[in-house]
Design an enzyme around this catalytic site. Structure first.
Site, PDB file in Angstrom:
ATOM      1  CB  CYS A 289      81.052  34.267  -6.863  1.00  0.00           C
ATOM      2  SG  CYS A 289      79.930  34.401  -8.276  1.00  0.00           S
TER       3      CYS A 289
ATOM      4  CG  HIS B  18      68.466  47.131  -0.215  1.00  0.00           C
ATOM      5  ND1 HIS B  18      67.225  46.703  -0.629  1.00  0.00           N
ATOM      6  CD2 HIS B  18      68.954  47.923  -1.194  1.00  0.00           C
ATOM      7  CE1 HIS B  18      66.958  47.237  -1.806  1.00  0.00           C
ATOM      8  NE2 HIS B  18      67.997  47.975  -2.190  1.00  0.00           N
TER       9      HIS B  18
ATOM     10  CD  GLU C  79      73.612  33.579  -7.154  1.00  0.00           C
ATOM     11  OE1 GLU C  79      73.623  33.040  -6.029  1.00  0.00           O
ATOM     12  OE2 GLU C  79      74.524  33.429  -7.993  1.00  0.00           O
TER      13      GLU C  79
END
Length: 152
Positions: free
Chosen positions: A25, A75, A136
């Site tokens: 991550c 986005h 998530e």
């Protein structure tokens, strides 16, 4: 008192990177986030009020969450402004991409703390934010509860 909780679900897509993280991550990657917003209050008891019987109109809650969360984070690439990722954000921004710089490591947990403050400020006086749940991935989520914030 007749307290009722009402919940609305929102979806948005965002990318993020965790600066200094010791796993995958640390790289920019995206998620299809699912946010559940639960408020609590007493239903309006006024036959003259068009919102009679509602704690809060779902449409009003939608306006708040879209404005404060979805429209800003959907986005977008979310990066920590207090890390070297700020330089990366500037480069990405130069290419007309949506970047959101936040003053925290953009984990689901920290995003919920941020989201709770953004939403609470916009709620009607008689309605309280009860909880938030942010998925998530399909099997990983974080939760925020108002009651937990008052405990020592």
């Amino acid at each position: 008192m007749n307290k009722i909780r009402v919940t609305k679900h929102f979806d948005f897509e965002s990318a993020h990177a965790l600066y200094g993280y010791d796993g995958k991550c640390k790289n920019i990657h995206g998620h299809s986030y699912h946010l559940y917003v639960t408020v609590i209050g007493e239903p309006i008891i006024d036959s003259e009020n068009p919102k009679n019987g509602m704690v809060m109109d779902f449409g009003d809650l939608k306006v708040i969450v879209k404005k404060e969360i979805v429209n800003k984070f959907d986005h977008a690439v979310v990066l920590n402004e207090n890390s070297p990722h700020k330089e990366l954000a500037n480069t990405i921004n130069e290419h007309s991409h949506n970047v959101v710089l936040v003053p925290y490591q953009p984990t689901s947990e920290n995003m919920l703390l941020d989201f709770s403050e953004r939403i609470k400020k916009q709620l009607p006086q008689n309605v309280l934010l009860h909880s938030l749940k942010l998925y998530e991935t399909a099997n990983s989520y974080a939760e925020w509860f108002a009651d937990d914030q008052n405990r020592s």
